[in-house]
Design an enzyme around this catalytic site. Structure first.
Site, PDB file in Angstrom:
ATOM      1  CG  PHE A 119      -1.832  -1.045   1.468  1.00 23.99           C
ATOM      2  CD1 PHE A 119      -3.133  -0.951   1.015  1.00 23.99           C
ATOM      3  CD2 PHE A 119      -1.448  -2.191   2.164  1.00 23.99           C
ATOM      4  CE1 PHE A 119      -4.042  -1.977   1.236  1.00 23.99           C
ATOM      5  CE2 PHE A 119      -2.352  -3.222   2.389  1.00 23.99           C
ATOM      6  CZ  PHE A 119      -3.650  -3.115   1.917  1.00 23.99           C
ATOM      7  CG  ASP A 120       1.079   5.871  -1.675  1.00 24.29           C
ATOM      8  OD1 ASP A 120       2.085   6.131  -0.997  1.00 24.29           O
ATOM      9  OD2 ASP A 120       0.415   6.754  -2.249  1.00 24.29           O
ATOM     10  N   GLY A 121       0.800   5.250   1.173  1.00 22.04           N
ATOM     11  CA  GLY A 121       0.236   5.820   2.391  1.00 22.04           C
ATOM     12  C   GLY A 121      -0.816   6.877   2.134  1.00 22.04           C
TER      13      GLY A 121
END
Length: 278
Positions: A119-121
């Site tokens: 996941f990106d943040g």
């Protein structure tokens, strides 16, 4: 042939097989629903294809030309994936975790026994609050803002609930003493800098009672080399620049159309340098 999800589906079934072994009476498993706006008459061909590729999909939703978005909540959907960006945006507006999925440009060998999700943040797990600061005031103000608000959790982003669902299944393995052998592994892969803005991301996850198995802070460096090492079954990002980079190395990438970055496109060079370009 089915694309781009076969490896993901195989990994999900591998996790389910272990869950059934550990918890024979539990119904907490990955459940795949095939949703299509095709007519019901297409169902026979879909069933034949699913059986041909030995995919474990038991539930169909064929809407005869209507959008399937209205059925997502009825199916208790934790994640909706589609190649139709308009449907994905509609799902996010309904509060459903969703992403537009893209086929990789080449094959990347991934684990058959462990599901790996990256996941990106910002604007994926978290809100786009920090991205708004960058757009409006620049990087210096962003660093000041993150330092001043280090102990204030970020608001949740569109995929927070999906990470929560993964974490719930992970804990079922932890309860059996299988933390190190858990067949689900999660990654936070963010362009944030650990020193200047990483603490707030980690403290936000902690405030939610969540965690990722690994947290990779790249300080604006390209994500491709790390993703090549991780070999995720699926990678979520709100920036198409990073989605395309993941595609090129062979990862199944999914674009999350959420946040201020979808309205204002920066030049590619600036995207690469920004610690919030994810």
């Amino acid at each position: 042939p089915p694309a781009p999800l076969p490896a993901v589906l195989q990994a999900l079934e591998a996790v389910n097989a272990q869950l059934r072994e550990l918890y024979p009476d539990s119904e907490e498993l990955f459940d795949i629903v095939l949703m299509t706006n095709n007519h019901a008459q297409v169902g026979v061909r879909l069933i034949n294809s699913i059986n041909h590729y030995d995919l474990f999909i038991e539930r169909f939703c064929m809407t005869g030309g209507n959008s399937p978005i209205c059925y997502l909540k009825a199916y208790h959907t934790n994640l909706y994936l589609s190649s139709d960006a308009e449907k994905v945006s509609g799902a996010i507006e309904e509060g459903i975790a969703a992403a537009t999925i893209f086929s990789p440009s080449r094959d990347l060998e991934v684990s058959e026994k462990q599901l790996r999700v990256a996941f990106d943040g910002d604007a994926v797990l978290f809100s786009d609050e920090s991205e708004q600061i960058v757009k409006a005031h620049g990087l210096d103000k962003f660093f000041e803002h993150e330092k001043a608000h280090e102990n204030k959790p970020l608001a949740q982003g569109p995929l927070k609930g999906f990470l929560e669902a993964l974490g719930k299944l992970q804990k079922k393995f932890y309860c059996k003493g299988l933390r190190l052998e858990c067949p689900i592994r999660t990654y936070l892969v963010t362009a944030r800098s650990a020193a200047s803005s990483g603490a707030r991301a980690l403290k936000t996850l902690r405030s939610w009672g969540l965690e990722t198995d690994e947290a990779l802070f790249l300080a604006g460096a390209p994500k491709g080399p790390l993703l090549r090492k991780i070999r995720p079954h699926i990678f979520f990002d709100d920036q198409m620049f990073h989605v395309e980079g993941a595609q090129e190395l062979g990862a199944v990438a999914a674009h999350v159309p959420y946040g201020v970055a979808q309205k204002h496109k920066r030049p590619e060079r600036e995207e690469q340098q920004s610690p919030n370009s994810k």
